[in-house]
Design a protein around this motif. Structure first.
Motif, PDB file in Angstrom:
ATOM      1  N   GLU A 111       0.835  -1.199   0.000  1.00  0.00           N
ATOM      2  CA  GLU A 111       0.000   0.000   0.000  1.00  0.00           C
ATOM      3  C   GLU A 111       0.880   1.262   0.000  1.00  0.00           C
ATOM      4  N   PRO A 114      -4.826   3.182  -3.344  1.00  0.00           N
ATOM      5  CA  PRO A 114      -4.901   4.503  -2.705  1.00  0.00           C
ATOM      6  C   PRO A 114      -4.856   5.643  -3.731  1.00  0.00           C
ATOM      7  N   ARG A 132       1.088   4.003  -2.915  1.00  0.00           N
ATOM      8  CA  ARG A 132       0.730   5.388  -2.613  1.00  0.00           C
ATOM      9  C   ARG A 132       1.836   6.348  -3.084  1.00  0.00           C
TER      10      ARG A 132
END
Ligand code: ZN
Length: 344
Positions: A247, A275, A251
């Motif tokens: 993640e 994200p 991001r």
């Protein structure tokens, strides 16, 4: 024969398994001469639930064809062949457009049903479509670089292609594993003028610089984003190669793409959602990538390896025989090794 079997997180063993045999007329039997451990093999090594039967491992290998089924015509007994990390028929609608990882009659190595590459031999389905004959001897000096064409170099290339790297552009590579390092090679090969490498390990940074990285960002998270923006006149990179799959790395990758830029994701996503949806929408960022059609890229990448223009085999910093496979997993998982090559 002996092969690598994963029984659960941290529990990988080399043990005796049934010898592979031709089952379908389109199969070949390949005796493995080189194999590798992949960063994606570490996902089950980190988190696979315990299994009674285990899961066969390995999807990067080169070997010699020992036998072929009656409907195999292009591949011959005695050929030295590279096997991309997915097998494919080479003829279906998706193979015809170079997306062999979506082959209608293809699939993935290992698991419960098929042999994996980290073993002495492999039954190869769809041999004519899958295997790529190599015009060299089995112990050629370039064998490590040739082995990277089965996955990591092809995957780094796929990240660069889907991130639309082109001459004069600014590329950023998120992740300094073997794929990220090959992504640097690929970005340079496709003409990127500035290549920003995001990682914090000294030996990986040195290798990335030798491959063509021009700027290093060792910060993480928001600080990494600010640093990349500072290196790009506040605009961000044209092309971002996401080579991790977490993640946080995703991001970062999505946050450093400039308006109209593109992100090529080749790190296997470890989360259900992505994200930075709103900012990437308003910046018109193209989000692409996926499993690389390594088979499709071999024609383009092989000459560059054979003629010495690229040397992706430098990512291997651990080598040993089949018995060393568990040690190779542990070393890669502890980040004391970038990538392990297994020699038979
Ligand atoms: Zn196909």
């Amino acid at each position: 024969m002996r092969a690598t079997v994963m029984y659960g997180a941290g529990d990988v063993r080399v043990e005796h398994v049934p010898d592979p045999q031709i089952k379908e007329s389109t199969d070949a039997l390949v005796v493995v001469t080189r194999a590798a451990i992949c960063g994606s093999d570490l996902w089950p090594f980190k988190g696979m639930p315990p299994s009674e039967t285990g899961r066969r491992m390995g999807h990067e290998f080169i070997g010699i064809v020992e036998a072929v089924g009656k409907d195999v015509h292009k591949i011959k007994v005695g050929d030295l062949v590279a096997a991309p990390f997915a097998w494919s028929d080479g003829t279906c609608e998706f193979c015809q457009v170079g997306l062999h990882t979506s082959c209608l009659h293809g699939g993935w190595w290992g698991g419960a049903e098929l042999d994996g590459g980290q073993g002495e031999a492999v039954r190869v389905p769809q041999a004519d479509g899958t295997l790529y004959p190599l015009p060299v001897g089995r112990d050629h000096a370039l064998m490590p670089s040739l082995l990277t064409l089965t996955d990591v170099m092809a995957t780094g290339h796929h990240a660069a292609v889907t991130a639309k790297v082109a001459p004069g552009k600014i590329a950023a590579v998120v992740g300094g594993g073997a794929v990220g390092l090959c992504g640097v090679i690929a970005a340079k090969r496709l003409g990127a003028e500035q290549i920003i490498f995001l990682d914090r390990h000294a030996e990986r940074i040195a290798l990335a610089q030798s491959f063509g990285a021009t700027d290093i960002v060792s910060e993480r998270g928001e600080a990494a984003v600010e640093r990349v923006l500072a290196l790009t006149n506040g605009l961000g990179a044209h092309s971002v190669l996401e080579c991790v799959g977490y993640e946080e790395s995703t991001r970062t990758a999505l946050s450093i793409a400039r308006p109209g830029g593109a992100v090529g994701r080749v790190g296997v996503p470890q989360d259900e959602t992505m994200p930075v949806a709103m900012p990437t929408f308003f910046r018109n960022v193209t989000i692409s990538g996926g499993p690389a059609p390594a088979r499709a890229y071999m024609d383009a990448l092989l000459p560059d390896v054979l003629e010495g223009r690229i040397e992706p085999g430098k990512v291997f910093d651990f080598s040993g025989p089949l018995d060393c496979v568990p040690e190779g997993y542990r070393a890669m998982n502890a980040r004391t090794a970038i990538k392990a090559i297994i020699e038979f």
